[in-house]
Design a protein around this motif. Structure first.
Motif, PDB file in Angstrom:
ATOM      1  N   GLY A  38       0.666  -1.392   0.275  1.00  0.00           N
ATOM      2  CA  GLY A  38       0.027   0.111   0.041  1.00  0.00           C
ATOM      3  C   GLY A  38       0.884   1.248   0.086  1.00  0.00           C
ATOM      4  N   SER A  39       2.464   1.042   0.158  1.00  0.00           N
ATOM      5  CA  SER A  39       2.881   2.047   0.596  1.00  0.00           C
ATOM      6  C   SER A  39       2.616   2.910  -1.050  1.00  0.00           C
ATOM      7  CB  SER A  39       4.627   2.647   0.628  1.00  0.00           C
ATOM      8  OG  SER A  39       5.761   3.131   0.229  1.00  0.00           O
ATOM      9  N   ARG A  40       3.046   4.209  -1.290  1.00  0.00           N
ATOM     10  CA  ARG A  40       3.264   4.948  -2.370  1.00  0.00           C
ATOM     11  C   ARG A  40       4.536   5.335  -3.074  1.00  0.00           C
ATOM     12  NH1 ARG A  40      -0.772   4.809  -6.012  1.00  0.00           N
ATOM     13  NH2 ARG A  40      -0.617   7.429  -6.329  1.00  0.00           N
ATOM     14  N   GLU A  41       5.803   4.666  -2.000  1.00  0.00           N
ATOM     15  CA  GLU A  41       6.990   5.655  -2.309  1.00  0.00           C
ATOM     16  C   GLU A  41       7.762   5.588  -3.574  1.00  0.00           C
ATOM     17  OE1 GLU A  41       9.207   3.148   0.735  1.00  0.00           O
ATOM     18  OE2 GLU A  41       8.849   1.585   0.015  1.00  0.00           O
ATOM     19  N   TRP A  42       7.084   4.443  -4.179  1.00  0.00           N
ATOM     20  CA  TRP A  42       8.222   4.156  -5.393  1.00  0.00           C
ATOM     21  C   TRP A  42       7.245   4.787  -6.373  1.00  0.00           C
ATOM     22  CZ3 TRP A  42      12.832   2.972  -7.542  1.00  0.00           C
ATOM     23  CH2 TRP A  42      13.177   1.557  -6.321  1.00  0.00           C
ATOM     24  N   VAL A  43       5.757   5.275  -6.457  1.00  0.00           N
ATOM     25  CA  VAL A  43       4.894   6.042  -7.409  1.00  0.00           C
ATOM     26  C   VAL A  43       5.916   7.643  -7.082  1.00  0.00           C
ATOM     27  CG1 VAL A  43       3.184   6.572  -7.930  1.00  0.00           C
ATOM     28  CG2 VAL A  43       3.451   4.277  -7.183  1.00  0.00           C
ATOM     29  N   ARG A  44       5.673   8.138  -5.948  1.00  0.00           N
ATOM     30  CA  ARG A  44       6.201   9.376  -5.728  1.00  0.00           C
ATOM     31  C   ARG A  44       7.523   9.760  -6.032  1.00  0.00           C
ATOM     32  NH1 ARG A  44       3.252   8.570  -0.896  1.00  0.00           N
ATOM     33  NH2 ARG A  44       5.283   8.427   0.227  1.00  0.00           N
ATOM     34  N   HIS A  45       8.346   8.124  -5.856  1.00  0.00           N
ATOM     35  CA  HIS A  45      10.002   8.467  -6.318  1.00  0.00           C
ATOM     36  C   HIS A  45       9.843   8.794  -7.786  1.00  0.00           C
ATOM     37  CE1 HIS A  45      14.358   7.733  -7.102  1.00  0.00           C
ATOM     38  NE2 HIS A  45      13.727   7.265  -7.615  1.00  0.00           N
ATOM     39  N   GLN A  46       9.754   7.832  -8.467  1.00  0.00           N
ATOM     40  CA  GLN A  46       8.884   8.184 -10.167  1.00  0.00           C
ATOM     41  C   GLN A  46       9.147   9.513 -10.588  1.00  0.00           C
ATOM     42  OE1 GLN A  46       7.252   4.273 -10.894  1.00  0.00           O
ATOM     43  NE2 GLN A  46       9.765   2.801 -10.617  1.00  0.00           N
ATOM     44  N   ARG A  47       7.312   9.776  -9.422  1.00  0.00           N
ATOM     45  CA  ARG A  47       6.866  11.028 -10.155  1.00  0.00           C
ATOM     46  C   ARG A  47       8.058  11.810 -10.042  1.00  0.00           C
ATOM     47  NH1 ARG A  47       1.016  10.379  -8.465  1.00  0.00           N
ATOM     48  NH2 ARG A  47       0.266   8.350  -9.679  1.00  0.00           N
ATOM     49  N   ALA A  48       8.663  11.767  -9.486  1.00  0.00           N
ATOM     50  CA  ALA A  48       9.053  13.302  -8.886  1.00  0.00           C
ATOM     51  C   ALA A  48      10.651  13.080  -8.115  1.00  0.00           C
ATOM     52  CB  ALA A  48       8.440  14.333  -8.081  1.00  0.00           C
ATOM     53  N   PRO A  49      11.419  12.314  -9.180  1.00  0.00           N
ATOM     54  CA  PRO A  49      12.490  11.991  -7.528  1.00  0.00           C
ATOM     55  C   PRO A  49      13.172  12.684  -7.410  1.00  0.00           C
ATOM     56  CG  PRO A  49      12.998  11.211 -10.412  1.00  0.00           C
ATOM     57  CD  PRO A  49      11.525  12.535  -9.982  1.00  0.00           C
ATOM     58  N   SER A  50      13.866  13.772  -7.511  1.00  0.00           N
ATOM     59  CA  SER A  50      14.393  15.286  -7.138  1.00  0.00           C
ATOM     60  C   SER A  50      13.459  15.497  -5.248  1.00  0.00           C
ATOM     61  CB  SER A  50      14.213  16.648  -7.469  1.00  0.00           C
ATOM     62  OG  SER A  50      12.903  16.365  -7.548  1.00  0.00           O
ATOM     63  N   ARG A  51      12.500  15.468  -5.651  1.00  0.00           N
ATOM     64  CA  ARG A  51      12.124  15.488  -4.028  1.00  0.00           C
ATOM     65  C   ARG A  51      11.515  14.521  -3.155  1.00  0.00           C
ATOM     66  NH1 ARG A  51       6.919  17.108  -4.000  1.00  0.00           N
ATOM     67  NH2 ARG A  51       6.239  17.097  -6.325  1.00  0.00           N
ATOM     68  N   HIS A  52      10.946  12.995  -3.823  1.00  0.00           N
ATOM     69  CA  HIS A  52      10.996  11.857  -3.669  1.00  0.00           C
ATOM     70  C   HIS A  52      12.331  10.777  -3.648  1.00  0.00           C
ATOM     71  CE1 HIS A  52       7.449  13.312  -1.756  1.00  0.00           C
ATOM     72  NE2 HIS A  52       7.487  13.539  -3.037  1.00  0.00           N
ATOM     73  N   PRO A  53      13.289  11.226  -2.322  1.00  0.00           N
ATOM     74  CA  PRO A  53      13.976   9.926  -2.721  1.00  0.00           C
ATOM     75  C   PRO A  53      13.658   8.088  -2.768  1.00  0.00           C
ATOM     76  CG  PRO A  53      13.872  10.403  -0.641  1.00  0.00           C
ATOM     77  CD  PRO A  53      13.405  11.008  -1.293  1.00  0.00           C
ATOM     78  N   LYS A  54      15.081   7.718  -3.283  1.00  0.00           N
ATOM     79  CA  LYS A  54      14.789   6.188  -4.020  1.00  0.00           C
ATOM     80  C   LYS A  54      14.758   5.490  -2.712  1.00  0.00           C
ATOM     81  CE  LYS A  54      16.682   2.667  -7.092  1.00  0.00           C
ATOM     82  NZ  LYS A  54      17.751   2.772  -7.887  1.00  0.00           N
ATOM     83  N   PRO A  55      13.431   4.507  -2.680  1.00  0.00           N
ATOM     84  CA  PRO A  55      12.973   4.086  -1.132  1.00  0.00           C
ATOM     85  C   PRO A  55      14.600   2.539  -1.390  1.00  0.00           C
ATOM     86  CG  PRO A  55      10.554   3.640  -2.112  1.00  0.00           C
ATOM     87  CD  PRO A  55      12.388   4.437  -3.483  1.00  0.00           C
TER      88      PRO A  55
END
Ligand SMILES: [Zn+2]
Length: 310
Positions: A139-156
């Motif tokens: 259910g985590s969205r971390e990969w989705v967020r990372h792919q959308r905005a890699p600069s703001r969301h670091p790689k899980p």
């Protein structure tokens, strides 16, 4: 649509609420005893009004069924949680005529309200051993967020489990930090405690064991050095069986960890249909398993999960 069964469950819930709130009425906002009857709530509970602060309340105020309209549905979910085979959220939702996310929310609310249900004062020979569950970010969205905005969301910190397979990358082997330990402690009378550990270091083991054990309880574990160290430091008797050498019992079968390992097996079997629930809910599943295990024999009477959660 209210069926006879759901009406019955609603009445039972209300009786339970009224009973638990007791005869002595206090205002649950300010604690005053200057309260008087003030009609009924929408779900036919007695409503009270405080003369000091002017607020109203009922026996549901401040409990986990506050603002739950379908209390019969929540009771049904609690009942299902004690059933031999709990149903998937979807199936339950269809039977109750609610959304599957509603059932899921009720269930997580009930689990969160259970708190620490492990027993303490474990006595005599107490078996202790860890079991492991793979870390899950369902259910985590971390990969989705990372792919959308890699600069703001670091790689899980790791791939999604399915991606190892898809990308042909070997899975982390053995007890990596992606295996979450749960320490189970059980005495020969069947009293059980279990909790998730942050690591299998001495400090974590000690924090988990010490409050559970009676003063003269004796530990029985596998050959892990951390238990020996714990026993030495706390002056507690310990017997260890070397399961890695296939030694299952010692002293004519007195010392073994087979009760706790049988619990592990039942726990894994119970968890299997949930397909790796998110690790942030693991404490709830541990509590759920303990409730099921402790109440495996008694199937009648008030639902223990609901009673405890209220
Ligand atoms: Zn008040």
């Amino acid at each position: 649509m209210a069926t006879a069964q759901s009406r019955l469950e609603r009445r039972e819930t209300e009786a339970l609420l009224e009973e638990r709130s007791g005869l002595e009425k206090h205002c649950c906002h300010c604690g005053s005893t200057a309260v008087r009857r003030w009609g009924k709530t929408r779900t036919q509970l007695q409503r009270w009004r405080c003369s000091d602060c002017g607020k109203t309340f009922s026996s549901a105020t401040g409990t986990l069924v506050e603002r739950v309209h379908r209390r019969d549905g929540m009771a049904a979910v609690a009942k299902d949680m004690m059933a031999r085979q709990p149903q998937p959220c979807r199936a339950l939702a269809a039977a109750l005529g609610v959304d599957k996310m509603t059932v899921w929310r009720w269930r997580t609310r009930l689990l969160a309200a259970l708190g620490d249900v492990g027993q303490s004062g474990l006595k005599g020979i107490v078996e202790a051993d860890e079991t492991y569950f793979r870390e899950s970010r369902k259910g985590s969205r971390e990969w989705v967020r990372h792919q959308r905005a890699p600069s703001r969301h670091p790689k899980p910190p790791r791939l999604r489990w399915r991606d190892y397979d898809r990308q042909g990358i070997p899975l982390p082997r053995g007890l990596s930090r992606w295996q979450i330990p749960v320490l189970v402690t059980r005495d020969r009378g069947g009293a059980t405690a279990a909790n998730r550990l942050r690591s299998t270091r001495l400090r974590e083991i000690a924090q988990s064991l010490t409050p559970r054990l009676a003063r003269d309880a004796m530990l029985c574990t596998d050959a892990a050095g951390v238990y020996r160290t714990y026993a030495n430091r706390t002056g507690r008797a310990i017997e260890q069986v070397n399961t890695s050498l296939n030694q299952r019992v010692r002293a004519n079968g007195v010392y073994h960890i087979q009760n706790v390992n049988a619990f592990h097996a039942r726990f894994k079997e119970f968890m299997q249909p949930f397909r790796g629930p998110a690790t942030k809910y693991l404490d709830g599943y541990v509590a759920w398993m303990l409730m099921r295990d402790a109440n495996a024999q008694s199937s009648d009477g008030a639902n223990p999960i609901f009673v405890r959660a209220l």
